[in-house]
Design a protein around this motif. Structure first.
Motif, PDB file in Angstrom:
ATOM      1  N   GLU A  22      12.098  35.178  53.028  1.00 48.14           N
ATOM      2  CA  GLU A  22      12.646  36.529  52.944  1.00 48.14           C
ATOM      3  C   GLU A  22      13.329  36.936  54.251  1.00 48.14           C
ATOM      4  OE1 GLU A  22       9.910  38.871  49.678  1.00 48.14           O
ATOM      5  OE2 GLU A  22       9.097  38.595  51.692  1.00 48.14           O
ATOM      6  N   ARG A  25      16.666  35.092  54.595  1.00 48.07           N
ATOM      7  CA  ARG A  25      17.702  35.574  53.671  1.00 48.07           C
ATOM      8  C   ARG A  25      18.275  36.922  54.122  1.00 48.07           C
ATOM      9  NH1 ARG A  25      17.811  33.504  48.277  1.00 48.07           N
ATOM     10  NH2 ARG A  25      18.429  35.564  47.518  1.00 48.07           N
ATOM     11  N   GLU A  37      21.553  41.376  46.105  1.00 46.55           N
ATOM     12  CA  GLU A  37      20.816  40.116  46.219  1.00 46.55           C
ATOM     13  C   GLU A  37      20.625  39.524  44.829  1.00 46.55           C
ATOM     14  OE1 GLU A  37      17.393  39.699  48.896  1.00 46.55           O
ATOM     15  OE2 GLU A  37      17.668  41.841  49.313  1.00 46.55           O
ATOM     16  N   ASP A  38      20.277  38.277  44.794  1.00 53.05           N
ATOM     17  CA  ASP A  38      20.024  37.584  43.534  1.00 53.05           C
ATOM     18  C   ASP A  38      18.836  38.236  42.828  1.00 53.05           C
ATOM     19  OD1 ASP A  38      19.508  35.890  41.465  1.00 53.05           O
ATOM     20  OD2 ASP A  38      19.321  34.092  42.679  1.00 53.05           O
ATOM     21  N   TRP A  41      15.856  35.873  42.068  1.00 52.96           N
ATOM     22  CA  TRP A  41      15.044  35.632  43.264  1.00 52.96           C
ATOM     23  C   TRP A  41      14.045  36.773  43.466  1.00 52.96           C
ATOM     24  CZ3 TRP A  41      13.595  32.421  47.091  1.00 52.96           C
ATOM     25  CH2 TRP A  41      13.083  32.970  48.257  1.00 52.96           C
ATOM     26  N   LYS A  42      14.532  38.004  43.380  1.00 53.74           N
ATOM     27  CA  LYS A  42      13.662  39.163  43.582  1.00 53.74           C
ATOM     28  C   LYS A  42      12.518  39.184  42.571  1.00 53.74           C
ATOM     29  CE  LYS A  42      16.834  42.547  45.614  1.00 53.74           C
ATOM     30  NZ  LYS A  42      17.464  43.872  45.395  1.00 53.74           N
ATOM     31  N   ILE A  45       9.970  36.151  43.274  1.00 52.73           N
ATOM     32  CA  ILE A  45       9.169  36.368  44.478  1.00 52.73           C
ATOM     33  C   ILE A  45       8.140  37.470  44.244  1.00 52.73           C
ATOM     34  CG2 ILE A  45       9.253  37.266  46.835  1.00 52.73           C
ATOM     35  CD1 ILE A  45      10.024  34.368  46.646  1.00 52.73           C
ATOM     36  N   PHE A 110       7.813  26.735  42.017  1.00 53.18           N
ATOM     37  CA  PHE A 110       7.912  27.414  43.307  1.00 53.18           C
ATOM     38  C   PHE A 110       7.034  26.730  44.349  1.00 53.18           C
ATOM     39  CE2 PHE A 110       7.385  30.504  46.598  1.00 53.18           C
ATOM     40  CZ  PHE A 110       8.637  31.090  46.687  1.00 53.18           C
ATOM     41  N   TYR A 113       8.938  23.963  45.668  1.00 57.58           N
ATOM     42  CA  TYR A 113       9.972  24.487  46.559  1.00 57.58           C
ATOM     43  C   TYR A 113       9.377  24.855  47.917  1.00 57.58           C
ATOM     44  CZ  TYR A 113      13.306  28.028  48.295  1.00 57.58           C
ATOM     45  OH  TYR A 113      14.168  28.765  49.049  1.00 57.58           O
TER      46      TYR A 113
END
Length: 573
Positions: A22, A25, A37-38, A41-42, A45, A110, A113
């Motif tokens: 975070e 980014r 923002e994407d 993604w939000k 997360i 995730f 990742y």
């Protein structure tokens, strides 16, 4: 990455990876301003962080978090549900309302990742020769800041080419200590240099290690009551001279705690942490019911009965009742609350002591009114406990209380610290920490436990000084303060417990400091005589038999006395 796999990450590391991502980014959105923002993604997360913290997420909340207009966010969330990344969990029996959770598919993806991110960082910062990504920890101690090791220790480790090896107890404090050493910003050790074992296995491994020509470990963490046996059997070496050389100041430790490292006129270790057996109470439940906190055995039972509703998954109390070490410790503490130790220690102004006692003349004292009162209390405590309490201990009992399913619980403060910082706890800021309630004729003295850092007798001389330096850092004021600030209420040092920043970090730190000032911290309930492990083994069998109905209380106590007296007279001790 190694062998095509990513580094493993735990929940704490996952949260730290998310925080890192975070933060990395955020500056990019200053480069290209004016664009959203994407939203995927939000959403991902937010869901994963909520999952780690055991928080329920409503679809409206998730829609707002995405930053999209309402209708657009609903379409996106439903697409992610249809794609198997989000699951709906019904709330209540009607099925009309639901919360959202990340699916196993999303969690595994995730985590992979996050593992790749951890691996790339470890590779970028530089792996030591022969090390792999999983040998490192992403960050400092859990939820805390990085602790900088002394340069002298780092230089000596590098110059000697010695990889320090540690044998520790498997608990949350030593896990944090392992992470401190394995932090990839240090150059000290890696996870593979640490072996963490449950208490019974730790005892056996220490004994096995002594039978080897050369120790497998540089530093041992031993349970405080084991010291007498391990010193007499030449398992750990005296370290008086090393203590002076490394600059450790015994006067900075609470006298009762430092005494646990002392045997037959010599110092054999350094207190690594102290923990106190206390009663935890749900202060919100007591306030709602208008009840006072327990001060005596009868108060515990009365309050517990008020909240005991097993049909609703709620119990009056939890405690360590499993056969062996757990139930033996519980009995010793309850016996102490009735004003008596298990063996004939000399009464002192502060309680009891074996100083000035001829160890060859010791005898068991459990055949007494205090022994019967302790057993009677444990039997009545079973009535307001989970039905399988005689198979429960340590993490299992802690889990019941931490999930809000018990009103009272007997715990070590080191384990109870999880109530305030563990991401799974639902009782944060709802717990009152209390001295042990007194039994008939007893006091509210709270037993001290914990571990000593010791050096094995069979460690080669060329490794001893470095092991002593490692102990000095692990037990240093700086390391202890950092651990206290991060939720581990150890504080055996006056300079740490008196530190305003450390005291403000946990209600347990202040509570234990108050017990110390009232002279309510004692070690006589579990004296570190050579026969302690045998006494604990006998009590763990006989007390469990009594509470299981295999023997009467009087028969069990008579058998305890007979067996312990034989151990006390045994030439092997």
């Amino acid at each position: 990455m190694r062998d095509g796999r990513e580094a493993d990450v735990n929940d704490y590391e996952m949260l730290r990876v998310i925080e890192f991502l975070e933060k990395t980014r955020r500056p990019f959105h200053e480069v290209i301003a004016g664009f959203d923002e994407d939203p995927v993604w939000k959403i991902a997360i937010f869901l994963i962080k909520a999952h780690i913290h055991s928080q329920s997420v409503a679809i409206s909340t998730l829609g707002q978090e995405s930053g999209l207009p309402y209708a657009t966010s609903m379409r996106l969330i439903n697409r992610m549900v249809d794609s198997g990344y989000i699951i709906k969990v019904p709330k209540g029996s009607s099925g009309k309302t639901f919360s959202l959770q990340p699916s196993e598919k999303l969690l595994q993806s995730f985590q992979a990742y996050a593992g790749k991110t951890k691996s790339l960082l470890a590779q970028t910062l530089g792996l030591r020769s022969g090390e792999q990504e999983d040998d490192y920890y992403f960050g400092g101690t859990p939820l805390g800041s990085h602790i900088i090791p002394p340069m002298r220790l780092v230089q000596k480790r590098v110059e000697s080419h010695i990889e320090l090896r540690f044998l520790l107890n498997d608990d949350n404090y030593f896990s944090a200590m392992r992470n401190m050493w394995a932090d990839f910003r240090n150059n000290l050790a890696s996870r593979k240099n640490f072996e963490l074992l449950p208490l019974p296995d730790l005892y056996r491994r220490v004994l096995e290690n002594r039978s080897k020509p050369v120790s497998d470990y540089d530093v041992l963490a031993i349970n405080m009551p084991w010291l007498g046996e391990f010193a007499e059997k030449d398992i750990v070496r005296p370290i008086d001279a090393l203590i002076q050389k490394t600059g450790i100041n015994p006067l900075d430790f609470h006298p009762s705690i430092w005494s646990t490292a002392h045997w037959n006129g010599r110092d054999y270790g350094v207190p690594g942490y102290c923990t106190v057996e206390i009663l935890a109470a749900r202060k919100d439940l007591f306030a709602d019911a208008g009840l006072d906190f327990p001060r005596k055995f009868e108060d515990v039972l009365s309050a517990g009965r008020s909240f005991h509703a097993p049909q609703n998954g709620m119990y009056g109390a939890v405690w360590d009742g499993a056969r062996g070490m757990p139930i033996a410790s519980s009995f010793l503490f309850f016996l102490g609350a009735c004003g008596q130790p298990a063996i004939s220690l000399r009464r002192s102004r502060a309680g009891f002591t074996f100083e000035g006692v001829n160890l060859e003349e010791l005898h068991c004292t459990v055949v007494s009114d205090a022994g019967l009162a302790a057993l009677d209390f444990m039997r009545r405590l079973m009535e307001i406990s989970p039905p399988d309490i005689l198979n429960m201990a340590w993490d299992r009992t802690l889990d019941v209380f931490m999930k809000g399913k018990a009103s009272l619980g007997y715990f070590w403060t080191m384990r109870a610290a999880r109530f305030e910082y563990d991401v799974q706890s639902v009782v944060k800021r709802r717990v009152e920490y209390l001295p042990q309630p007194a039994g008939p004729g007893g006091t509210r003295a709270s037993p001290i436990g914990g571990f000593l850092f010791c050096i094995p007798s069979n460690l080669p001389e060329e490794r001893v000084e470095l092991a002593a330096d490692a102990i000095a850092w692990m037990a240093s004021r700086e390391a202890m303060k950092a651990h206290v600030k991060n939720g581990f209420p150890i504080a055996p040092r006056f300079s740490v417990s008196a530190d305003p920043e450390a005291a403000a970090s946990s209600p347990i730190v202040r509570f234990v400091d108050q017990l110390a000032k009232k002279n309510l911290l004692h070690t006589w309930q579990r004296p570190n005589i050579p026969q302690y492990a045998a006494i604990e083994r006998i009590l763990g069998e006989e007390v469990h038999d009594a509470l299981s109905g295999i023997k009467t209380d009087k028969a069990a106590l008579a058998d305890v006395a007979d067996r312990i007296n034989r151990e006390l007279r045994s030439p092997t001790h």
